[in-house]
Write an enzyme that holds these catalytic residues in place. Structure first.
Site, PDB file in Angstrom:
ATOM      1  N   CYS A 149       0.860  -1.265  -0.005  1.00  0.00           N
ATOM      2  CA  CYS A 149      -0.212  -0.272   0.158  1.00  0.00           C
ATOM      3  C   CYS A 149       0.864   1.148   0.021  1.00  0.00           C
ATOM      4  O   CYS A 149       1.731   1.575   0.839  1.00  0.00           O
ATOM      5  CB  CYS A 149      -1.028  -0.007   1.372  1.00  0.00           C
ATOM      6  N   ASN A 173     -12.380  10.152  -2.501  1.00  0.00           N
ATOM      7  CA  ASN A 173     -12.961   9.326  -3.800  1.00  0.00           C
ATOM      8  C   ASN A 173     -12.913   7.810  -3.182  1.00  0.00           C
ATOM      9  O   ASN A 173     -12.082   7.517  -2.593  1.00  0.00           O
ATOM     10  CB  ASN A 173     -11.973   9.487  -4.646  1.00  0.00           C
ATOM     11  N   HIS A 217      -4.541   1.208   8.397  1.00  0.00           N
ATOM     12  CA  HIS A 217      -4.588   0.932   7.075  1.00  0.00           C
ATOM     13  C   HIS A 217      -6.374   0.795   7.040  1.00  0.00           C
ATOM     14  O   HIS A 217      -7.035  -0.375   7.643  1.00  0.00           O
ATOM     15  CB  HIS A 217      -4.141  -0.130   6.513  1.00  0.00           C
ATOM     16  N   HIS A 250      -8.994  14.528   0.649  1.00  0.00           N
ATOM     17  CA  HIS A 250      -8.151  15.584  -0.115  1.00  0.00           C
ATOM     18  C   HIS A 250      -8.546  16.970   0.407  1.00  0.00           C
ATOM     19  O   HIS A 250     -10.039  16.985   0.652  1.00  0.00           O
ATOM     20  CB  HIS A 250      -8.718  15.646  -1.528  1.00  0.00           C
ATOM     21  N   HIS A 275      -8.261   8.187   2.182  1.00  0.00           N
ATOM     22  CA  HIS A 275      -7.475   9.630   2.199  1.00  0.00           C
ATOM     23  C   HIS A 275      -8.504  10.919   1.961  1.00  0.00           C
ATOM     24  O   HIS A 275      -9.440  10.471   1.157  1.00  0.00           O
ATOM     25  CB  HIS A 275      -6.346   9.568   1.465  1.00  0.00           C
TER      26      HIS A 275
HETATM   27  P1  5GP Z   1      -7.322   9.382  -5.312  1.00  0.00           P
HETATM   28  O1  5GP Z   1      -7.228   9.666  -6.904  1.00  0.00           O
HETATM   29  O2  5GP Z   1      -7.178   8.006  -4.896  1.00  0.00           O
HETATM   30  O3  5GP Z   1      -8.628   9.910  -4.707  1.00  0.00           O
HETATM   31  O4  5GP Z   1      -5.968  10.349  -4.829  1.00  0.00           O
HETATM   32  C1  5GP Z   1      -4.678   9.976  -4.691  1.00  0.00           C
HETATM   33  C2  5GP Z   1      -3.834  11.133  -4.634  1.00  0.00           C
HETATM   34  O5  5GP Z   1      -2.712  10.614  -4.328  1.00  0.00           O
HETATM   35  C3  5GP Z   1      -3.691  11.782  -6.107  1.00  0.00           C
HETATM   36  O6  5GP Z   1      -4.134  13.026  -5.856  1.00  0.00           O
HETATM   37  C4  5GP Z   1      -2.301  11.797  -6.361  1.00  0.00           C
HETATM   38  O7  5GP Z   1      -1.678  12.869  -6.842  1.00  0.00           O
HETATM   39  C5  5GP Z   1      -1.779  11.377  -5.089  1.00  0.00           C
HETATM   40  N1  5GP Z   1      -0.377  10.817  -4.869  1.00  0.00           N
HETATM   41  C6  5GP Z   1      -0.150   9.465  -5.566  1.00  0.00           C
HETATM   42  N2  5GP Z   1       1.157   8.987  -5.264  1.00  0.00           N
HETATM   43  C7  5GP Z   1       1.511   9.711  -4.561  1.00  0.00           C
HETATM   44  C8  5GP Z   1       2.769   9.831  -3.810  1.00  0.00           C
HETATM   45  O8  5GP Z   1       3.630   9.216  -3.842  1.00  0.00           O
HETATM   46  N3  5GP Z   1       2.945  10.816  -2.974  1.00  0.00           N
HETATM   47  C9  5GP Z   1       2.252  11.967  -2.706  1.00  0.00           C
HETATM   48  N4  5GP Z   1       2.448  12.868  -1.771  1.00  0.00           N
HETATM   49  N5  5GP Z   1       0.976  11.998  -3.460  1.00  0.00           N
HETATM   50  C10 5GP Z   1       0.689  11.043  -4.177  1.00  0.00           C
HETATM   51 ZN    ZN Z   2      -2.299   1.562   3.709  1.00  0.00          ZN
END
Ligand code: 5GP
Ligand code: ZN
Length: 112
Positions: A3, A85, A45, A100, A98
Site C-alpha cells: 500500500c 474518492n 490502514h 483531499h 484519504h
Molecule cells: P485518489 O485519486 O485515490 O483520490 O487520490 C490519490 C492522490 O494521491 C492523487 O491526488 C495523487 O496525486 C496522490 N499521490 C499518488 N502517489 C503519490 C505519492 O507518491 N506521493 C504523494 N504525496 N501523493 C501521491
Molecule cells: Zn495502507
C-alpha cells in the site's frame, strides 16, 4: 502490505509532511489540483470510505478533528473543500482512505 500510503507512513517513500499526530498524517499531494492540496490519512490502514465501520470510525473522527488544524497552518481562512474518492466510480487510485483538503483559491462549483 503493498500500500503506497502505508509505505509513506513507514517512511519508505518520502513525503512533504504538513501535520501529524498519534492517529493522523497529512502531506502534500504530489500532483496538486489547487494552490493548497493536502492528503489526510489515518495511520491505520482502511481501504476506503466504504471500509469505515463501528470498529474503526474513531480514525475518521480524528481526521476531521485534524482538518481545522491543517486548514489553520495552511492559511485557508476563506474556506476549503474536503473530498474522498471511493472505489471505481469515485476514481479512487490509492486504496488507503484519504481525504483531499483543497483550497487557496475559489474552487469550481460543480464536483460531479
Ligand atoms: P485518489 O485519486 O485515490 O483520490 O487520490 C490519490 C492522490 O494521491 C492523487 O491526488 C495523487 O496525486 C496522490 N499521490 C499518488 N502517489 C503519490 C505519492 O507518491 N506521493 C504523494 N504525496 N501523493 C501521491
Ligand atoms: Zn495502507
Amino acid at each position: 502490505m503493498d500500500c503506497l500510503f502505508c509505505k509513506i507512513l513507514a517512511g519508505e517513500i518520502p513525503s512533504a509532511k504538513v501535520y501529524e499526530n498519534q492517529w493522523v498524517y497529512a502531506f502534500r499531494d504530489i500532483n496538486p489540483q489547487a494552490p493548497v492540496h493536502v492528503l489526510v490519512i489515518p495511520k491505520t490502514h482502511i481501504a476506503s470510505a466504504d471500509g469505515i465501520n463501528a470498529e474503526n470510525s474513531a480514525a475518521v473522527a480524528h481526521i476531521f478533528e485534524a482538518i481545522p488544524e491543517i486548514a489553520k497552518v495552511e492559511g485557508l481562512v476563506n474556506g476549503y473543500r474536503v473530498i474522498t474518492n471511493c472505489g471505481e466510480d469515485g476514481c479512487q487510485s490509492v486504496k488507503h482512505l484519504h481525504f483531499h483538503v483543497l483550497g487557496g483559491k475559489k474552487l469550481p462549483e460543480k464536483m460531479g
